[in-house]
Scaffold this active site. Sequence first.
Site, PDB file in Angstrom:
ATOM      1  N   ILE A 134      46.168  12.908 -47.977  1.00  0.00           N
ATOM      2  CA  ILE A 134      45.689  13.511 -46.513  1.00  0.00           C
ATOM      3  C   ILE A 134      45.056  15.134 -47.230  1.00  0.00           C
ATOM      4  CG2 ILE A 134      45.972  11.643 -45.290  1.00  0.00           C
ATOM      5  CD1 ILE A 134      48.531  12.941 -44.507  1.00  0.00           C
ATOM      6  N   ASP A 135      44.647  15.873 -45.704  1.00  0.00           N
ATOM      7  CA  ASP A 135      43.723  17.413 -46.415  1.00  0.00           C
ATOM      8  C   ASP A 135      45.154  18.177 -45.542  1.00  0.00           C
ATOM      9  OD1 ASP A 135      41.966  16.343 -45.734  1.00  0.00           O
ATOM     10  OD2 ASP A 135      40.252  15.905 -44.361  1.00  0.00           O
ATOM     11  N   LYS A 136      45.290  19.404 -46.552  1.00  0.00           N
ATOM     12  CA  LYS A 136      45.918  20.153 -46.417  1.00  0.00           C
ATOM     13  C   LYS A 136      46.267  19.803 -44.873  1.00  0.00           C
ATOM     14  CE  LYS A 136      47.142  25.545 -46.008  1.00  0.00           C
ATOM     15  NZ  LYS A 136      46.141  26.384 -46.905  1.00  0.00           N
ATOM     16  N   ARG A 234      36.303  13.326 -40.346  1.00  0.00           N
ATOM     17  CA  ARG A 234      36.317  14.928 -39.817  1.00  0.00           C
ATOM     18  C   ARG A 234      34.367  15.180 -40.229  1.00  0.00           C
ATOM     19  NH1 ARG A 234      39.344  19.065 -43.334  1.00  0.00           N
ATOM     20  NH2 ARG A 234      38.525  20.494 -42.291  1.00  0.00           N
TER      21      ARG A 234
END
Length: 301
Positions: A134-136, A234
Site C-alpha cells: 500500500i502507498d506510503k 486514488r
Amino acid sequence: MNLIITEEHAGERLDTVLAGVVENTSRTDIQNRVKSGHITVNGKTVKPNYKVKKDDRIELLERENVEADIVPENLNLDIVYEDDDVAVVNKDRGMVVHPAAGHASGTLVNGLMDQLDNLSGINGELRPGIVHRIDKDTSGLLMVAKNDVAHRHLVEQLVEKSVTRKYTALVHGVIPHNLGTIEAPIGRNPKERQDMAVVDEGKDAVTHFNVLERFDNFTLVECILETGRTHQIRVHMKYIGYPLAGDPKYGPRKTLDVGGQLLHAGVLGFTHPKTGERMEFKKELPKYFTDVLDEMRLSEK
C-alpha cells in the site's frame, strides 16, 4: 504457482501476459525471472518474448532464498496476527513498505526483519515477506508471508481475486448514488511517467465502492478492490470526479492539509495457506482520520 493460458491471451508475449495477471510485478521483473529459469512453459525454459499458446502451462518457480542486506530496525510495528506461515501488520501512514532509492531505512521491511523470525524470499532481497503493498501515505493492513510456500499461496489468491481488501476513503464532492463500480484500465500516465492514470493500454482494474457518510463538500466511502493496481483507488476516484481528500498527487490543489491522502486499508481477508481457514482482520480508522471526520460533523451541526 501454475497458470494455464486461455484463448484470450493466445499469441501474446509471455512477459506481457504475466505482467498483466501477476500482482505487484513489473514486466522487467518477469523478464528477469524468465531469463533465470524461474518461469517455465510446459516444463521448459523459454525467452521472455515467447508467444504463448492456448493451454500452455506456465509455472512460476520459487526463487532461492537470498539473505537480505537490510538492517533490522526496532520500529515497534503493530503486528495484528502472526503464526509460522503468515503475519498481518497494520502499517502507519508515512511509512514506506520496502527499501528503495531514497528510503534505505525506516521501512516496513526494516521493522519486519527485526520483529519476525522468518520472511519469504520470493520477492528478492529488498522485499522479503512482501506479498502486496500500500502507498506510503496510506495506512492499514498488509499480509506478510513468512516462507515461500505461504507466499506462493497468497499470491495465487491475489491472482484469483479471492483476497478481501476494503479501504475507507474521504473524497472531494458529494456522491449522489450509494453504490458504484469503476472498471477502467490503469497504466503509466504518458504525460507524467511518475503518475498512474486511466489509459486504454493499461491493466484491467476494478474498484467497487459504497457511500458511508455525506458531508457538505465531501463523501466518506468504502472502496473494495477486485484488482490491485498501483494507486488504484486514488486514480479511479479521480477518474469519476471524486479525488481523495489530502492527496497531493491526484487531488485538487485546494485540498485538506492533512499530510497525505485520507485512505485506510481497514479490512483484509484471505485463506490461510496451510490450514485452509478463512481469516479476516479489521483495523479501525487512525486518529488523524477520525479527527478530520469529527471536525466535519461538528461544523455541519
